[in-house]
Design an enzyme around this catalytic site. Sequence first.
Site: not given
Ligand code: ZN
Length: 191
Positions: A49, A54, A102-103, A144-145, A148
């Site tokens: 995701g 981000q 996480c990216l 999680h998303e 953010h």
């Molecule tokens: Zn993340």
Amino acid sequence: MAVREVLQIGHPVLAAVAEPVDIKNITSPEVQGWVDDLIDTMRDANGAGIAANQVGIPYRLFTVEVTKNPRYPYKPSIPLTVVINPQIKFLSEKTFNANEGCLSVPQMRGVVERHLEIEVSGYDRDGQHQRFEVRGYSAATWQHEADHLDGVLFPHRVTDKSTFTSWKVFQEFHQAAFAKEVEALVAHWGK
Ligand code: ZN
């Protein structure tokens, strides 16, 4: 349509609370372009995701998609979903431990307590309101998303600091045991 740079932990746009999208503008070229960029960037980076902030877009939307993901081989599939102005409601007090990456947090993983039964609501890319329930392991991805968009990254939620690992160490020493935990959750909840 473009793959954007993924901002890393500590960047001010990632740390800020994102602004709601004006729902009258969802079908505008600007917002549609954001959605396309999120999908392209998520797929390019093999993310499960990605949230708009981000990639430097300070608005409340994210995309989720899990197919066969080399970053998360044990994850159950989730079809491509776009959620604009998301709301997450907890449907019970039940929680589980998710080992997350996480990216925006390169080379790090850690264990986060997530709710097991949630309702996700918000708008899709056509401006239609959507509401659905998620139970089981996949519930972590949505939480999680959504985090953010409030400037919260998974390391902020790790209570047992001894669970932090690098990806390499996770794969070598922890992934097999964690995959078993996920398997048990999937067997019980279906996803
Ligand atoms: Zn993340």
